[in-house]
Write a protein that holds these residues in place. Structure first.
Motif, PDB file in Angstrom:
ATOM      1  N   GLU A  28     -22.632 -24.824 -13.701  1.00  0.00           N
ATOM      2  CA  GLU A  28     -21.380 -25.560 -13.866  1.00  0.00           C
ATOM      3  C   GLU A  28     -21.379 -26.834 -13.034  1.00  0.00           C
ATOM      4  O   GLU A  28     -21.842 -26.844 -11.897  1.00  0.00           O
ATOM      5  CB  GLU A  28     -20.196 -24.687 -13.414  1.00  0.00           C
ATOM      6  N   GLY A  50     -22.442 -30.712  -8.550  1.00  0.00           N
ATOM      7  CA  GLY A  50     -23.177 -29.550  -9.014  1.00  0.00           C
ATOM      8  C   GLY A  50     -24.052 -29.035  -7.894  1.00  0.00           C
ATOM      9  O   GLY A  50     -24.332 -29.747  -6.933  1.00  0.00           O
ATOM     10  N   ARG A  51     -24.475 -27.783  -8.010  1.00  0.00           N
ATOM     11  CA  ARG A  51     -25.268 -27.186  -6.937  1.00  0.00           C
ATOM     12  C   ARG A  51     -26.344 -26.265  -7.494  1.00  0.00           C
ATOM     13  O   ARG A  51     -26.298 -25.845  -8.640  1.00  0.00           O
ATOM     14  CB  ARG A  51     -24.366 -26.433  -5.958  1.00  0.00           C
ATOM     15  N   TYR A  75     -27.245 -30.182  -3.545  1.00  0.00           N
ATOM     16  CA  TYR A  75     -25.949 -30.601  -4.070  1.00  0.00           C
ATOM     17  C   TYR A  75     -26.105 -31.990  -4.679  1.00  0.00           C
ATOM     18  O   TYR A  75     -26.701 -32.879  -4.083  1.00  0.00           O
ATOM     19  CB  TYR A  75     -24.891 -30.648  -2.970  1.00  0.00           C
ATOM     20  N   THR A  86     -29.986 -25.309   0.022  1.00  0.00           N
ATOM     21  CA  THR A  86     -29.764 -25.524  -1.392  1.00  0.00           C
ATOM     22  C   THR A  86     -29.496 -26.993  -1.644  1.00  0.00           C
ATOM     23  O   THR A  86     -29.425 -27.795  -0.714  1.00  0.00           O
ATOM     24  CB  THR A  86     -28.604 -24.654  -1.882  1.00  0.00           C
ATOM     25  N   CYS A 107     -20.071 -20.545  -7.801  1.00  0.00           N
ATOM     26  CA  CYS A 107     -20.413 -21.903  -8.198  1.00  0.00           C
ATOM     27  C   CYS A 107     -19.219 -22.835  -8.138  1.00  0.00           C
ATOM     28  O   CYS A 107     -19.389 -24.040  -8.091  1.00  0.00           O
ATOM     29  CB  CYS A 107     -20.989 -21.883  -9.618  1.00  0.00           C
ATOM     30  N   ASN A 162     -28.709 -23.227  -8.532  1.00  0.00           N
ATOM     31  CA  ASN A 162     -28.453 -21.904  -9.094  1.00  0.00           C
ATOM     32  C   ASN A 162     -27.080 -21.802  -9.739  1.00  0.00           C
ATOM     33  O   ASN A 162     -26.533 -20.706  -9.873  1.00  0.00           O
ATOM     34  CB  ASN A 162     -28.639 -20.807  -8.041  1.00  0.00           C
ATOM     35  N   CYS A 163     -26.529 -22.923 -10.121  1.00  0.00           N
ATOM     36  CA  CYS A 163     -25.258 -22.963 -10.829  1.00  0.00           C
ATOM     37  C   CYS A 163     -25.412 -23.828 -12.067  1.00  0.00           C
ATOM     38  O   CYS A 163     -26.032 -24.891 -12.019  1.00  0.00           O
ATOM     39  CB  CYS A 163     -24.147 -23.533  -9.942  1.00  0.00           C
ATOM     40  N   ARG A 193     -21.109 -27.086 -18.600  1.00  0.00           N
ATOM     41  CA  ARG A 193     -22.288 -26.373 -18.109  1.00  0.00           C
ATOM     42  C   ARG A 193     -23.560 -27.040 -18.630  1.00  0.00           C
ATOM     43  O   ARG A 193     -23.631 -27.483 -19.777  1.00  0.00           O
ATOM     44  CB  ARG A 193     -22.261 -24.905 -18.569  1.00  0.00           C
ATOM     45  N   ASN A 237     -29.006 -25.762 -15.078  1.00  0.00           N
ATOM     46  CA  ASN A 237     -29.040 -25.441 -13.652  1.00  0.00           C
ATOM     47  C   ASN A 237     -28.976 -26.736 -12.859  1.00  0.00           C
ATOM     48  O   ASN A 237     -29.449 -27.769 -13.317  1.00  0.00           O
ATOM     49  CB  ASN A 237     -30.322 -24.661 -13.290  1.00  0.00           C
ATOM     50  N   THR A 274     -18.531 -29.242 -11.505  1.00  0.00           N
ATOM     51  CA  THR A 274     -17.100 -29.202 -11.263  1.00  0.00           C
ATOM     52  C   THR A 274     -16.554 -30.610 -11.088  1.00  0.00           C
ATOM     53  O   THR A 274     -17.191 -31.470 -10.492  1.00  0.00           O
ATOM     54  CB  THR A 274     -16.769 -28.360 -10.016  1.00  0.00           C
TER      55      THR A 274
END
Length: 774
Positions: free
Chosen positions: A289, A283-284, A265, A263, A242, A286-287, A321, A324, A291
């Motif tokens: 977090e 963010g992306r 973004y 996916t 992630c 299945n993550c 976090r 998702n 960043t």
């Protein structure tokens, strides 16, 4: 009741018919279109908190932008929920403790219909009014609506372009492709006063960042773009992990091994550390977090590095976090004129995550405590908006009955609960006991897993409280399906309690109704359809099949004899022949039956997955193909009935319910939503043709003075009364007050003319006095 008619009564008497019902008198015939108006009809208490905005309807994937909605020069808030494609406006209102957000759904009608995927409000023409940027119908391109205010100064949007493009020498203009699952950043990236666009490279799983620089020649504004960089900031998002990035001009891995882009973004540009340079938040899918990449370059030439990853305060190396697919939104939400930072999940559905993402109270707020030239962020632990709402997570389905035997209507809400230890969501019932009064209900959460139903590991729970065995007690009917697999079922549990005692349900004695479609997401409603005195079953289904042909609504008649489980026999597999305008079947159709228009006969209301809510008056006299209408929600801005604007998407389930929870003789409408909340509506208008109700002639004596009034009137009663001021169409112009013997009524802002003062004592007796305003 005493009503005195003045000598000039002919100029206001025709409007009296709509008021007589509210005053306690029902004429034999008074025509007015039945409809509903959003209104919080009851307080909701969870723990020690009284939810300030209980009936908003919940949030799953909210996006945030500021604009002035009501032309009061205060920035309001627009929330767009991606999963439901719903517009949720909030006004900035003054309170005794400062300013607060107030849900104002009537303003949703000011926005274009059919918004989807993402909505960002940004001022591209520098006129001080944010314009609307959103995805096109396919989700990949960017379309723009210019904000051109109406005569009252409220936002009005005109489509400027369906596709933003950038100029390429020798090729002409090429569309700026965002991708259906992505959200771009639309900000002034390089500090020249014009909006630029940053988005991920489309068509690869290891994208770089494309920056489209605004090339408009005007000092400010415009929608002309050129490709400023295809490798903005010198960073590429890697597909592994992630927090995977590369800060060198090479690929994340060899090109032949790169998978196809599959996916989402989310990008945002915001000066996190206050150094005057645009930082990047991403963010992306299945993550959990999000960043933060600190810009160590310049405003004109961004540069990101591994050392700057999550480095700025208050993150200090620790990525924040959310559940998702996180996204970040700069918006002023604490009324100080400075942009704060909101983080929220931006899921386009929860289906691909198998309903494992808990979106309750998922919004994080980082309050900007710095100056306009230097943001300083501090996290607010309480979150934002969500804590004030009734929100069970997803797929809220309400139903109402007196469950504790105290004579007050209680509420059960089906929804999805996250079990301890994580895993799939399980269906559960939440029990809200009415701890208020007959006229002022207060629903207090007593049990978040009523009957322990979550242990059965069910999903898509649709409860209905109704007297199935005709013993005067509410029984529990529910549709659901098993998380272990298989189709859907409809079951019931009889209430074995004695009359006047709290309901007693034994899930072990649940009985499954036979011969029903084994489909998931069936939507049951119980009503006496044929007028024979027995409760019948209407069942909304998701579509037809070879085993169960027909339409979206099925009618099962109750024979009234034999075993209860065998009494419901299919009478019509395409009841009402309900169809969309293009002839297709409505999806996830959900019915409810009640006498909404107060004519003594049952009406049908249905909600479908595209957000269409239809009203069918007197279902027993409808033609074979039902004739309904969708203009049923009253909008205070336009003073008209309009179609519902409560969202709509492929996977959205809306669940209507009806109950007279405030004992005013009129059923309220409750709309359970995919986003986990419930919205409440009161009835408006109606056709009164049933036998007149007894006229209440006793009650408090009431005196109104001065009359006529120019600024203020005093209303004096012989005992405490609740006071409401109505116009001659029955519309409330001053809301009901708390009980008191003396009331001061301001008439400031009321148009010249005749009004009615309605006074009701604690026993329910009513007196009405006229008030003339000059």
């Amino acid at each position: 009741m005493t009503i005195s008619f003045p000598p000039n009564s002919r100029r206001w008497l025709p409007g009296l018919a709509a008021v007589l019902l509210l005053a306690g008198m029902q004429p034999a015939a008074a025509q007015q279109s039945a409809g509903f108006e959003f209104r919080p009809v009851a307080k909701v208490v969870q723990g020690s908190d009284t939810l300030r905005q209980a009936w908003v309807g919940g949030l799953n994937s909210p996006q945030f932008s500021n604009l002035d909605l009501n032309a009061d020069q205060q920035p309001d808030l627009l929330v767009f929920d991606r999963i439901s494609n719903r517009v949720l406006p909030f006004l900035s209102v003054a309170t005794v403790t400062g300013r607060a957000w107030q849900f104002a759904p009537e303003y949703a009608s000011l926005f274009p219909a059919g918004l989807r995927s993402w909505v960002l409000l940004r001022d591209y023409d520098c006129d001080g009014r944010p314009d609307l940027f959103t995805a096109d119908e396919r989700g990949s391109n960017i379309r723009v609506f210019r904000n051109e205010p109406d005569a009252q100064g409220r936002p009005a949007f005109r489509l400027i372009t369906n596709t933003l493009t950038y100029a390429v020498q020798g090729f002409g203009n090429i569309n700026i492709a965002v991708g259906g699952d992505n959200m771009p950043a639309i900000e002034d990236v390089d500090g020249d006063g014009r909006l630029d666009i940053v988005t991920t490279e489309f068509g690869t799983n290891t994208p770089g960042l494309y920056m489209y620089r605004n090339t408009s020649t005007a000092a400010c504004g415009g929608l002309s773009f050129g490709l400023g960089s295809d490798y903005w900031g010198g960073v590429r998002i890697c597909g592994h992990g992630c927090g995977g990035f590369t800060f060198a001009p090479d690929q994340c891995r060899p090109a032949p091994l790169r998978p196809t882009h599959n996916t989402g973004y989310n990008l945002a540009v915001f000066d996190v550390d206050g150094d005057g340079r645009a930082d990047l938040l991403t963010g992306r899918t299945n993550c959990a977090e999000i960043t933060i990449l600190r810009n160590v370059g310049t405003a004109q030439q961004a540069q990101f590095s591994a050392a700057g990853l999550n480095a700025p305060a208050p993150f200090n190396g620790q990525a924040p976090r959310v559940p998702n697919l996180p996204a970040a939104y700069p918006a002023d939400v604490n009324f100080d004129g400075l942009p704060d930072l909101l983080l929220a999940p931006n899921l386009f559905d929860n289906r691909d995550n198998n309903d494992t993402v808990d979106t309750r109270n998922a919004v994080q707020l980082y309050r900007n405590t710095g100056a306009a030239t230097g943001p300083k962020l501090a996290r607010e632990p309480a979150g934002f908006l969500h804590p004030d709402m009734l929100d069970v997570g997803e797929q809220a389905a309400p139903t109402f009955a007196d469950l504790d035997g105290d004579g007050l209507i209680d509420m059960l809400v089906g929804g999805l609960n996250r079990p301890d230890g994580g895993g799939l969501f399980r269906a559960a019932l939440r029990y809200y006991r009415n701890v208020g009064t007959r006229q002022q209900p207060v629903f207090k959460l007593l049990d978040a897993d009523y009957l322990g139903l979550s242990r059965r590991k069910l999903a898509a729970l649709r409860p209905v409280l109704a007297d199935l065995n005709e013993d005067g007690q509410p029984d529990l009917l529910y549709s659901s399906f098993s998380l272990k697999g298989g189709g859907g079922t409809v079951s019931y549990v009889l209430n074995t309690a004695a009359a006047g005692q709290p309901a007693a349900f034994d899930l072990a004695a649940a009985v499954e109704l036979p011969n029903l479609p084994n489909q998931r997401y069936t939507m049951p409603a119980v009503a006496d359809v044929d007028g024979d005195g027995h409760p019948d079953l209407l069942l909304g289904v998701t579509g037809a099949s070879a085993a169960f042909p027909g339409g979206p609504l099925r009618y099962y008649r109750n024979s009234g004899t034999g075993e209860l489980s065998q009494r419901f026999q299919l009478e019509n597999n395409d009841y009402g022949q309900l169809r969309n305008s293009d002839g297709t079947l409505p999806g996830f159709l959900s019915p409810v039956v009640a006498d909404f228009d107060r004519d003594g006969r049952p009406d049908l209301l249905t909600a479908a997955t595209d957000g269409t809510i239809q009203f069918f008056a007197d279902l027993r006299t409808q033609p074979a193909a039902f004739a309904g209408r969708t203009n049923i929600v009253f909008n205070p801005l336009s003073q008209q009935l309009e179609a519902a604007r409560w969202g709509g998407s492929f996977d959205m389930r809306l669940v209507p319910a009806a109950a007279d929870v405030n004992d005013d003789g009129v059923p309220e409408l409750f709309l359970g939503q995919e986003t986990g909340g419930i919205s409440s509506f009161v009835g408006r208008g109606g056709l009164i043709t049933s036998s007149p109700a007894p006229i209440v002639r006793s009650g408090p004596e009431v005196r109104v003075f001065p009359n006529p009034a120019t600024a203020q009137a005093t209303v004096e009663a012989t005992e405490p009364v609740r006071l409401t001021v109505l116009d001659l169409l029955g519309r409330t112009v001053r809301p009901q007050t708390l009980p008191a013997r003396v009331h001061q009524v301001s008439v400031a802002g009321l148009a010249t003319g005749m009004y009615l003062i309605r006074c009701q004592n604690e026993a329910g007796s009513v007196r009405v006095q006229r008030l003339e305003v000059k």
